[in-house]
Each structure stands twice: as structure tokens, then as C-alpha cells.
Design a protein around this motif. Structure first.
Motif, PDB file in Angstrom:
ATOM      1  N   THR A  23      77.101  17.376  62.208  1.00  0.00           N
ATOM      2  CA  THR A  23      75.476  17.357  63.688  1.00  0.00           C
ATOM      3  C   THR A  23      75.260  16.188  63.624  1.00  0.00           C
ATOM      4  O   THR A  23      75.610  14.880  62.236  1.00  0.00           O
ATOM      5  N   LEU A  24      75.034  15.743  64.622  1.00  0.00           N
ATOM      6  CA  LEU A  24      75.702  14.354  65.390  1.00  0.00           C
ATOM      7  C   LEU A  24      73.672  14.046  64.554  1.00  0.00           C
ATOM      8  O   LEU A  24      73.134  14.256  65.418  1.00  0.00           O
ATOM      9  N   GLU A  25      74.061  12.399  64.604  1.00  0.00           N
ATOM     10  CA  GLU A  25      72.499  11.793  64.364  1.00  0.00           C
ATOM     11  C   GLU A  25      72.283  11.045  65.785  1.00  0.00           C
ATOM     12  O   GLU A  25      73.865  10.509  66.055  1.00  0.00           O
ATOM     13  N   PRO A  26      71.577  10.393  66.131  1.00  0.00           N
ATOM     14  CA  PRO A  26      71.380   9.474  67.099  1.00  0.00           C
ATOM     15  C   PRO A  26      72.311   8.269  66.924  1.00  0.00           C
ATOM     16  O   PRO A  26      71.894   7.598  65.743  1.00  0.00           O
ATOM     17  N   ASP A  27      72.997   7.189  67.961  1.00  0.00           N
ATOM     18  CA  ASP A  27      72.987   6.415  67.868  1.00  0.00           C
ATOM     19  C   ASP A  27      72.941   5.285  69.335  1.00  0.00           C
ATOM     20  O   ASP A  27      72.406   6.032  70.169  1.00  0.00           O
ATOM     21  N   LEU A  46      76.544  14.241  59.869  1.00  0.00           N
ATOM     22  CA  LEU A  46      76.563  14.788  59.316  1.00  0.00           C
ATOM     23  C   LEU A  46      77.160  16.059  58.544  1.00  0.00           C
ATOM     24  O   LEU A  46      76.900  16.764  59.450  1.00  0.00           O
ATOM     25  N   VAL A  47      78.281  16.070  57.576  1.00  0.00           N
ATOM     26  CA  VAL A  47      79.472  17.283  57.905  1.00  0.00           C
ATOM     27  C   VAL A  47      78.855  17.514  56.685  1.00  0.00           C
ATOM     28  O   VAL A  47      78.168  17.873  55.263  1.00  0.00           O
ATOM     29  N   GLY A  90      72.704  11.424  52.968  1.00  0.00           N
ATOM     30  CA  GLY A  90      73.847  12.350  53.163  1.00  0.00           C
ATOM     31  C   GLY A  90      75.066  12.660  54.166  1.00  0.00           C
ATOM     32  O   GLY A  90      75.672  13.113  55.139  1.00  0.00           O
ATOM     33  N   VAL A  91      73.992  10.925  55.112  1.00  0.00           N
ATOM     34  CA  VAL A  91      74.611  10.628  56.737  1.00  0.00           C
ATOM     35  C   VAL A  91      76.385   9.984  56.696  1.00  0.00           C
ATOM     36  O   VAL A  91      75.591   9.242  55.437  1.00  0.00           O
ATOM     37  N   MET A  92      76.820  10.473  57.071  1.00  0.00           N
ATOM     38  CA  MET A  92      78.675   9.435  56.957  1.00  0.00           C
ATOM     39  C   MET A  92      77.944   8.315  58.271  1.00  0.00           C
ATOM     40  O   MET A  92      77.610   8.364  59.031  1.00  0.00           O
TER      41      MET A  92
END
Length: 235
Positions: A23-27, A46-47, A90-92
Motif C-alpha cells: 500500500t503506497l503512502e502519499p509522497d 506499507l507492506v 508499520g510504514v516503511m
């Protein structure tokens, strides 16, 4: 046959459960950095179901307007890439630091996420880096000095407007006076060379002749007849 089918379904379900989901987070959409300054870029995702291999890639724009995708060269002494930081949620997140940025470093920077079970491969949204050449100031003045200069310019402009208006009023006043003087001189020129006494006496004579003219003619006729009779009576 039934046993083989059951084992196939078990292996298929196990493989599907082990599939990685990202799941991609906003850049950050864009970043502007002055020439020779440091740029810090970040991508987050998020993986679940395992770990992915992350590689920084950039799309550099060429002269003809096309973009070429290439991997960021980590051998460059100006480039530093961390191994990733896991947040409490939990976000990388991975960070790319680019020192002494150059004009040709401008482009779209993305994280390329790769795994054997990840089909297709995933790119993060990315951040567009714009390296610009700062404008050189000829006169480095403070804001207070700029405000003072603007105030002085406003005062000078107001004085110039007032002077111009005053000059126009004076000019208009002089023109009106000159017109009045010319009209007066023209009236004087009309009566120049005329003897007012002669004009008055001539006017009186004309009026007297108009009033007494008929009576004066009758008297003259009577006097002439009397003179003729006296001459006839004389021997």
C-alpha cells in the motif's frame, strides 16, 4: 485423482496467502532546491506478507522532451541512501540524500519495489525535484530599507503631481488675463481716431433737424413771401 486435486488446491491457497501486498503512502509532490544545495527525498509504503527490495530510480527529461528512467547511481559521492526506517504505524520509509545538487539532477524520483511474488512491480508516486539557479542580487538591501525607498518614491511622486497641477493653474490664469487684455485693446482700437465731441455735435444736429425740420421750412416760406411783398411796395 481426488488426492492430487486436494493437494493442488492447498498449495495454491498457501501461495496466494503468502503473496505480498503493498500500500503506497502519499509522497511529497515536488521539491525545489537551489543550485549546489542538498536535496532530501523520501518514499513510504506499507507492506504485508514479507519484505520488498527497494531501489531509487529517476526519470530525467532530455532536450527533446522525452523522459528516460534510470537507477540512481549510489556510487556517486553526492548520493546517500539509507536502508529504510520502520515507523510505529508499520510504514516503511526510505530516504535519498543528494548533496551539491546540479541542474541536470532535476527529474522525477521514485522508489522501485520489487519481489518475486509481486506482480507487476510497483513504483511509488514519486517526488519531482527541481534544481534552480538562484537570482543574484545586485544590491542586497534589507526590507526596512526597501520600505523607506518606496515611501520616498511615493512622496516624490506626490510632490511632482502637486507641482505640475500648480504650474497648470498658473498657466491657465495667465492665459485668461492675456485674453482679457487683448479684448480690452480691441475695444479701444474701435474708437481710436474718432473725435467724440464732433460725433456728439453731429448727432445733436441730426436729431434737431429731424424734430424741427418741418416747422423750419414753413417759417422760411413765410419770410420769403414777406420779403417779396416789401420789395414790391418799394417805388
Amino acid at each position: 485423482m481426488v488426492v492430487v486435486t486436494f493437494l493442488f488446491l492447498c498449495f495454491w491457497a498457501a501461495g496466494d496467502l503468502s503473496r505480498i501486498q503493498v500500500t503506497l503512502e502519499p509522497d511529497r509532490p515536488s521539491l525545489r532546491v537551489p543550485l549546489s544545495h542538498t536535496a532530501s527525498l523520501r518514499c513510504c509504503y506499507l507492506v504485508t506478507g514479507g519484505a520488498v527490495e527497494t531501489t531509487w530510480a529517476t526519470s530525467l527529461h532530455t532536450v527533446n522532451g522525452t523522459a528516460t528512467l534510470q537507477v540512481v547511481d549510489q556510487r556517486d559521492n553526492r548520493v546517500t541512501v539509507d536502508g529504510g526506517n520502520l515507523t510505529a504505524a508499520g510504514v516503511m520509509c526510505h530516504t535519498l540524500i543528494l548533496r551539491e545538487a546540479r541542474l541536470n539532477d532535476s527529474g522525477l524520483y521514485q522508489c522501485f519495489l520489487n519481489h518475486s511474488t509481486l506482480r507487476p512491480s510497483v513504483y511509488t508516486h514519486g517526488t519531482f525535484l527541481q534544481v534552480y539557479r538562484p537570482m543574484v542580487k545586485i544590491l542586497d538591501v534589507s526590507e526596512s530599507t526597501k520600505n523607506s525607498i518606496l515611501t520616498a518614491e511615493g512622496m516624490l511622486l506626490m510632490v511632482a503631481v502637486l507641482l505640475h497641477g500648480t504650474m497648470m493653474l498658473c498657466k491657465t490664469k495667465k492665459l485668461n488675463q492675456l485674453k482679457k487684455k487683448r479684448s480690452k485693446e480691441e475695444e479701444e482700437n474701435i474708437y481710436e481716431g474718432l473725435n467724440l465731441e464732433e460725433c456728439c455735435s453731429t448727432y445733436d444736429q441730426i436729431q434737431r433737424s429731424l424734430v424741427q425740420g418741418p416747422y423750419q421750412d414753413v417759417g422760411n416760406m413765410i419770410m420769403e413771401e414777406e420779403e417779396e411783398e416789401i420789395q414790391l411796395e418799394k417805388p
